[in-house]
Design a protein around this motif. Structure first.
Motif, PDB file in Angstrom:
ATOM      1  N   THR A   1     -30.792  34.991  14.024  1.00  0.00           N
ATOM      2  CA  THR A   1     -30.066  35.640  15.114  1.00  0.00           C
ATOM      3  C   THR A   1     -29.700  34.633  16.197  1.00  0.00           C
ATOM      4  O   THR A   1     -28.583  34.653  16.721  1.00  0.00           O
ATOM      5  CB  THR A   1     -30.894  36.794  15.709  1.00  0.00           C
ATOM      6  OG1 THR A   1     -31.121  37.778  14.695  1.00  0.00           O
ATOM      7  CG2 THR A   1     -30.167  37.444  16.871  1.00  0.00           C
TER       8      THR A   1
ATOM      9  N   LYS B   1     -20.648  41.272  19.082  1.00  0.00           N
ATOM     10  CA  LYS B   1     -20.213  42.366  19.937  1.00  0.00           C
ATOM     11  C   LYS B   1     -21.458  43.130  20.397  1.00  0.00           C
ATOM     12  O   LYS B   1     -22.429  43.246  19.649  1.00  0.00           O
ATOM     13  CB  LYS B   1     -19.257  43.286  19.197  1.00  0.00           C
ATOM     14  CG  LYS B   1     -17.917  42.626  18.897  1.00  0.00           C
ATOM     15  CD  LYS B   1     -16.965  43.584  18.205  1.00  0.00           C
ATOM     16  CE  LYS B   1     -15.621  42.895  17.935  1.00  0.00           C
ATOM     17  NZ  LYS B   1     -14.674  43.811  17.236  1.00  0.00           N
ATOM     18  N   VAL B   2     -21.420  43.630  21.634  1.00  0.00           N
ATOM     19  CA  VAL B   2     -22.592  44.245  22.251  1.00  0.00           C
ATOM     20  C   VAL B   2     -22.204  45.603  22.828  1.00  0.00           C
ATOM     21  O   VAL B   2     -21.170  45.746  23.477  1.00  0.00           O
ATOM     22  CB  VAL B   2     -23.154  43.342  23.378  1.00  0.00           C
ATOM     23  CG1 VAL B   2     -24.377  43.985  24.017  1.00  0.00           C
ATOM     24  CG2 VAL B   2     -23.492  41.962  22.835  1.00  0.00           C
ATOM     25  N   ASP B   3     -23.063  46.587  22.584  1.00  0.00           N
ATOM     26  CA  ASP B   3     -22.872  47.943  23.107  1.00  0.00           C
ATOM     27  C   ASP B   3     -24.228  48.394  23.629  1.00  0.00           C
ATOM     28  O   ASP B   3     -25.202  48.440  22.863  1.00  0.00           O
ATOM     29  CB  ASP B   3     -22.372  48.855  21.988  1.00  0.00           C
ATOM     30  CG  ASP B   3     -22.060  50.258  22.467  1.00  0.00           C
ATOM     31  OD1 ASP B   3     -21.935  50.457  23.692  1.00  0.00           O
ATOM     32  OD2 ASP B   3     -21.940  51.163  21.618  1.00  0.00           O
ATOM     33  N   ALA B   4     -24.330  48.702  24.939  1.00  0.00           N
ATOM     34  CA  ALA B   4     -25.647  48.922  25.532  1.00  0.00           C
ATOM     35  C   ALA B   4     -25.644  50.030  26.567  1.00  0.00           C
ATOM     36  O   ALA B   4     -24.619  50.338  27.184  1.00  0.00           O
ATOM     37  CB  ALA B   4     -26.146  47.622  26.175  1.00  0.00           C
TER      38      ALA B   4
ATOM     39  N   SER C   1     -20.207  47.441  27.308  1.00  0.00           N
ATOM     40  CA  SER C   1     -19.665  47.084  25.995  1.00  0.00           C
ATOM     41  C   SER C   1     -18.801  45.842  26.137  1.00  0.00           C
ATOM     42  O   SER C   1     -18.167  45.622  27.171  1.00  0.00           O
ATOM     43  CB  SER C   1     -18.843  48.234  25.405  1.00  0.00           C
ATOM     44  OG  SER C   1     -17.721  48.517  26.226  1.00  0.00           O
TER      45      SER C   1
ATOM     46  N   MET D   1     -17.799  41.795  29.625  1.00  0.00           N
ATOM     47  CA  MET D   1     -18.386  43.110  29.391  1.00  0.00           C
ATOM     48  C   MET D   1     -17.758  44.131  30.340  1.00  0.00           C
ATOM     49  O   MET D   1     -17.525  43.849  31.521  1.00  0.00           O
ATOM     50  CB  MET D   1     -19.896  43.072  29.640  1.00  0.00           C
ATOM     51  CG  MET D   1     -20.673  42.159  28.718  1.00  0.00           C
ATOM     52  SD  MET D   1     -20.801  42.776  27.031  1.00  0.00           S
ATOM     53  CE  MET D   1     -21.975  44.131  27.262  1.00  0.00           C
TER      54      MET D   1
ATOM     55  N   PRO E   1     -29.638  37.229  21.897  1.00  0.00           N
ATOM     56  CA  PRO E   1     -30.237  38.462  21.392  1.00  0.00           C
ATOM     57  C   PRO E   1     -31.633  38.269  20.809  1.00  0.00           C
ATOM     58  O   PRO E   1     -32.425  39.212  20.767  1.00  0.00           O
ATOM     59  CB  PRO E   1     -29.245  38.909  20.312  1.00  0.00           C
ATOM     60  CG  PRO E   1     -27.944  38.347  20.745  1.00  0.00           C
ATOM     61  CD  PRO E   1     -28.281  37.006  21.344  1.00  0.00           C
TER      62      PRO E   1
ATOM     63  N   LYS F   1     -30.277  46.242  16.545  1.00  0.00           N
ATOM     64  CA  LYS F   1     -30.588  47.158  17.644  1.00  0.00           C
ATOM     65  C   LYS F   1     -31.883  46.702  18.322  1.00  0.00           C
ATOM     66  O   LYS F   1     -32.787  46.203  17.669  1.00  0.00           O
ATOM     67  CB  LYS F   1     -30.765  48.600  17.129  1.00  0.00           C
ATOM     68  CG  LYS F   1     -31.121  49.626  18.195  1.00  0.00           C
ATOM     69  CD  LYS F   1     -31.316  51.011  17.571  1.00  0.00           C
ATOM     70  CE  LYS F   1     -31.746  52.043  18.596  1.00  0.00           C
ATOM     71  NZ  LYS F   1     -32.003  53.379  17.994  1.00  0.00           N
TER      72      LYS F   1
ATOM     73  N   VAL G   1     -29.723  48.416  23.107  1.00  0.00           N
ATOM     74  CA  VAL G   1     -28.616  47.497  22.846  1.00  0.00           C
ATOM     75  C   VAL G   1     -28.334  47.467  21.348  1.00  0.00           C
ATOM     76  O   VAL G   1     -29.261  47.332  20.537  1.00  0.00           O
ATOM     77  CB  VAL G   1     -28.931  46.066  23.329  1.00  0.00           C
ATOM     78  CG1 VAL G   1     -27.689  45.182  23.196  1.00  0.00           C
ATOM     79  CG2 VAL G   1     -29.433  46.065  24.769  1.00  0.00           C
TER      80      VAL G   1
ATOM     81  N   TYR H   1     -26.059  45.433  18.374  1.00  0.00           N
ATOM     82  CA  TYR H   1     -25.339  44.192  18.092  1.00  0.00           C
ATOM     83  C   TYR H   1     -24.582  44.338  16.776  1.00  0.00           C
ATOM     84  O   TYR H   1     -25.110  44.883  15.806  1.00  0.00           O
ATOM     85  CB  TYR H   1     -26.312  43.014  17.990  1.00  0.00           C
ATOM     86  CG  TYR H   1     -27.141  42.780  19.230  1.00  0.00           C
ATOM     87  CD1 TYR H   1     -26.636  42.052  20.300  1.00  0.00           C
ATOM     88  CD2 TYR H   1     -28.430  43.294  19.334  1.00  0.00           C
ATOM     89  CE1 TYR H   1     -27.388  41.840  21.446  1.00  0.00           C
ATOM     90  CE2 TYR H   1     -29.197  43.088  20.470  1.00  0.00           C
ATOM     91  CZ  TYR H   1     -28.674  42.357  21.523  1.00  0.00           C
ATOM     92  OH  TYR H   1     -29.430  42.153  22.646  1.00  0.00           O
TER      93      TYR H   1
ATOM     94  N   TYR I   1     -21.441  39.736  14.158  1.00  0.00           N
ATOM     95  CA  TYR I   1     -21.940  38.396  14.489  1.00  0.00           C
ATOM     96  C   TYR I   1     -20.906  37.341  14.108  1.00  0.00           C
ATOM     97  O   TYR I   1     -20.240  37.448  13.075  1.00  0.00           O
ATOM     98  CB  TYR I   1     -23.253  38.131  13.753  1.00  0.00           C
ATOM     99  CG  TYR I   1     -24.456  38.735  14.441  1.00  0.00           C
ATOM    100  CD1 TYR I   1     -25.126  38.059  15.446  1.00  0.00           C
ATOM    101  CD2 TYR I   1     -24.920  40.002  14.075  1.00  0.00           C
ATOM    102  CE1 TYR I   1     -26.231  38.608  16.083  1.00  0.00           C
ATOM    103  CE2 TYR I   1     -26.017  40.568  14.710  1.00  0.00           C
ATOM    104  CZ  TYR I   1     -26.675  39.866  15.713  1.00  0.00           C
ATOM    105  OH  TYR I   1     -27.756  40.422  16.340  1.00  0.00           O
TER     106      TYR I   1
END
Length: 306
Positions: free
Chosen positions: A63, A70-73, A86, A99, A175, A254, A270, A272, A275
């Protein structure tokens, strides 16, 4: 938006970022703080990991080396704020990326609403700091400048222990830090196999002593470390439960962190994905940007004049 309000909002964001990052402090890159031997044994052509530590060492490596995602939190920080975020981040050389941040509740959202500001903003991250688009409400107070630029050096100077931790975390984060935290604690177990947004994943969980982890992994001097521990104690933060979910390629998909503060729960989730995604970010135009320190100086000058 009143300049005094912007000052409070700006400092609150900085402190919040610092407090939520210490629970994900990175352990040694080689996993040296982990308890257990981390051995794996070979059976034919396959390698069978004999414990959770061995598995997480692979996750830490792969990792961390993936460079971007991409990140979604979502995050709740007691009664202070709740938010969703996001975007995409690159951690190959410090954090860079963009973000979209929406404050969904808490004192922060109320403050922005009362000040006439937007609850949604863009944040752009660079190696030496980040910039936040505060919208038209700020521009009306600063001659059209709607971006606030935050230098990590300035935040370290103004924020004391929190600022110093934030600077260290934002310049050295990835991450895999959630994985590092579990390795440093040594208290980690495999929970089972689950599905995360359609991806088959292995679930690991552990509890981290925030103050002890900070002491072991922080680069702070003794004075600032003592100040940070007091700050954590005053906030009521003692331990965090960290859960991570890992896909078949040993990549984090996650992460959740849960704990308690005096002002309520600390809870973040979060996700992920993608990548290796390409991340490009530009600094906001200089004519539309004001430095946070300059903003504070303007406020001081305005207070003197009145």
């Amino acid at each position: 938006m009143r300049i005094s309000t912007v000052r409070r909002v700006g400092l609150a964001v900085a402190v919040a970022a610092a407090l939520t990052s210490v629970g994900a402090c990175g352990g040694p890159d080689d996993g040296g703080a982990a308890k257990g031997d981390g051995k794996a044994e070979s059976r034919g052509t396959a390698v069978v990991k004999t414990n959770a530590i061995a598995a997480l060492l692979d996750v830490q490596k792969k990792t961390g080396a993936a460079s971007s995602a991409k990140v979604d939190a979502t995050m709740v920080l007691g009664s202070a704020m709740s938010m969703k975020q996001s975007g995409a981040l690159d951690w190959s050389d410090g954090i860079s990326g963009s973000m979209k941040i929406t404050y969904t509740g808490g004192a922060m959202a109320d403050t922005l609403k009362k000040a006439g500001g937007s609850s949604t903003m863009e944040a752009r991250y660079f190696k030496d700091g980040y910039a936040a688009d505060m919208g038209a409400a700020l521009a009306r107070q600063t001659g059209g400048k709607h971006w606030i630029s935050y230098s990590y050096d300035v935040l370290a100077e103004l924020g004391g222990a929190s600022g110093a931790v934030m600077k260290d975390q934002m310049q050295n984060t990835s991450p895999s830090q959630g994985v590092n935290a579990l390795l440093a604690s040594g208290e980690v177990k495999e929970v089972g196999k689950e599905e995360v947004r359609g991806v088959a994943a292995t679930h690991y969980s552990g509890t981290v002593d925030v103050a002890e982890l900070t002491a072991r992994t922080s680069k702070l001097d003794a004075g600032r470390l003592a100040a940070l521990k007091k700050q954590l104690t005053d906030a009521g933060i003692t331990t965090e439960t960290i859960d991570i979910w890992v896909d078949g390629n040993d990549l984090l998909v996650k992460k959740t962190e849960r704990g308690q503060m005096k002002t309520g729960e600390l809870n973040s989730t979060v996700f992920y994905s993608d990548y290796g995604t390409k991340v490009a970010v530009e600094r906001p135009p200089a004519g539309e940007t004001i430095g946070f320190k300059e903003l504070l100086q303007q406020q001081g000058a305005a207070g003197t004049a009145s």
